[in-house]
Design an enzyme around this catalytic site. Sequence first.
Site, PDB file in Angstrom:
ATOM      1  N   ASP A 228      -3.763 -12.809   4.243  1.00  0.00           N
ATOM      2  CA  ASP A 228      -5.078 -12.363   4.716  1.00  0.00           C
ATOM      3  C   ASP A 228      -6.169 -12.774   3.723  1.00  0.00           C
ATOM      4  O   ASP A 228      -7.347 -12.491   3.940  1.00  0.00           O
ATOM      5  CB  ASP A 228      -5.103 -10.851   4.976  1.00  0.00           C
ATOM      6  CG  ASP A 228      -4.488 -10.030   3.862  1.00  0.00           C
ATOM      7  OD1 ASP A 228      -4.203 -10.592   2.784  1.00  0.00           O
ATOM      8  OD2 ASP A 228      -4.291  -8.821   4.067  1.00  0.00           O
TER       9      ASP A 228
ATOM     10  N   HIS B  25      -6.304  -7.420  -0.089  1.00  0.00           N
ATOM     11  CA  HIS B  25      -6.466  -5.992  -0.364  1.00  0.00           C
ATOM     12  C   HIS B  25      -5.767  -5.616  -1.677  1.00  0.00           C
ATOM     13  O   HIS B  25      -4.728  -6.195  -2.004  1.00  0.00           O
ATOM     14  CB  HIS B  25      -5.875  -5.158   0.787  1.00  0.00           C
ATOM     15  CG  HIS B  25      -6.444  -5.517   2.125  1.00  0.00           C
ATOM     16  ND1 HIS B  25      -5.767  -6.323   3.023  1.00  0.00           N
ATOM     17  CD2 HIS B  25      -7.635  -5.219   2.693  1.00  0.00           C
ATOM     18  CE1 HIS B  25      -6.523  -6.488   4.109  1.00  0.00           C
ATOM     19  NE2 HIS B  25      -7.661  -5.836   3.932  1.00  0.00           N
TER      20      HIS B  25
ATOM     21  N   ASP C 176      -2.827 -10.863  -2.002  1.00  0.00           N
ATOM     22  CA  ASP C 176      -3.304 -10.294  -0.740  1.00  0.00           C
ATOM     23  C   ASP C 176      -4.780  -9.914  -0.927  1.00  0.00           C
ATOM     24  O   ASP C 176      -5.193  -9.539  -2.024  1.00  0.00           O
ATOM     25  CB  ASP C 176      -2.466  -9.052  -0.406  1.00  0.00           C
ATOM     26  CG  ASP C 176      -2.743  -8.476   0.974  1.00  0.00           C
ATOM     27  OD1 ASP C 176      -1.931  -8.703   1.887  1.00  0.00           O
ATOM     28  OD2 ASP C 176      -3.770  -7.776   1.126  1.00  0.00           O
TER      29      ASP C 176
ATOM     30  N   HIS D 109       0.820  -1.224   0.000  1.00  0.00           N
ATOM     31  CA  HIS D 109       0.000   0.000   0.000  1.00  0.00           C
ATOM     32  C   HIS D 109       0.854   1.275   0.000  1.00  0.00           C
ATOM     33  O   HIS D 109       0.317   2.377  -0.166  1.00  0.00           O
ATOM     34  CB  HIS D 109      -0.919   0.052   1.231  1.00  0.00           C
ATOM     35  CG  HIS D 109      -1.916  -1.074   1.302  1.00  0.00           C
ATOM     36  ND1 HIS D 109      -2.806  -1.343   0.284  1.00  0.00           N
ATOM     37  CD2 HIS D 109      -2.162  -2.006   2.266  1.00  0.00           C
ATOM     38  CE1 HIS D 109      -3.558  -2.385   0.625  1.00  0.00           C
ATOM     39  NE2 HIS D 109      -3.184  -2.811   1.820  1.00  0.00           N
TER      40      HIS D 109
HETATM   41 ZN   LIG Z   1      -3.843  -7.185   3.002  1.00  0.00          ZN
END
Ligand SMILES: [Zn+2]
Length: 308
Positions: A247, A165, A163, A126
């Site tokens: 995750d 996200h 991931d 990120h």
């Molecule tokens: Zn993540």
Amino acid sequence: MPVAFISHSDCGRHDTGWGHPEHVGRLRAITRALRNDPSLFDSVEQVEGRHATADELALVHDSDYIATVERFAATGGGQMDIDTIMSEGSWAAGTAGAGCVLTAVDRAMGAEHARSFCAVRPPGHHALAARSMGFCLFGNVALAARYALSVGGAERVLIVDWDVHHGNGTQALVEKDPAIHFVSMHQWPWYPGTGAAADSGPHQNAWNLPMPAALPAASYVDALEGGIDAATAGFTPDIVLISAGFDSLAGDPLGGFTFEPEHLAAITRRLVERAGAWCNGRVVSVLEGGYAPDRLAEGVMAHIAALA
Ligand SMILES: [Zn+2]
């Protein structure tokens, strides 16, 4: 040739507090699980990574931001952004995490270890050019891609991000470079809110696969493999980088995907097989998320076994 398990003790110096999901116990759970699995333990070579230099970080980050992170750690740290906490050791941890990934790229391009898993924190996908975001300080995988191209002699790099996200930071840091193809599968709608299917970047080198939560795991496997096929049609990578976020496993407190370790192992095996045909088997995998430490460890062990 054994798989390299690359880490650095400084990654444990990024102290976010035990109440933060991205705490030091995540890496401890991984090393404990590896020690408790003698056959897997014997199939990897433990390698200590190095620290990335500020000049290396500047391959993807603004110099002012790099200096800010260093200074903020030196003064004891604190809240860097709404989600990201720094401590005094976070500069050492962040540069060690990024450096481990560069060690892995050096070894892959130099044919010492075609495949590596980098057990690092803080995570990276990120982080933006000039700011931290979502637990991340430096864009480890984006940096690895730029480094493989500028120093390692690679001409084309594939990044696969599973991931839960969206790897918004990685996309932002690599989308201007058509020599890098980026595939991200992520829960949608979900944090950070980017990564729509139509967002393929200015050079159409990003393949975003937004997916609803709670589908059967096979749907995620098929979608990701379809994305990898699309991203490698007429594009033969010289190295494959994985943003390995655990995750996306069922039961993670920060995600709603349904992967079991065996699914991530199957995707890994397929990538290893294809990397064998593309680029002498070069695969560098880098830890991103994964916030249920026992599940994270289970997922990482299955992933390393598949890399091996
Ligand atoms: Zn993540």
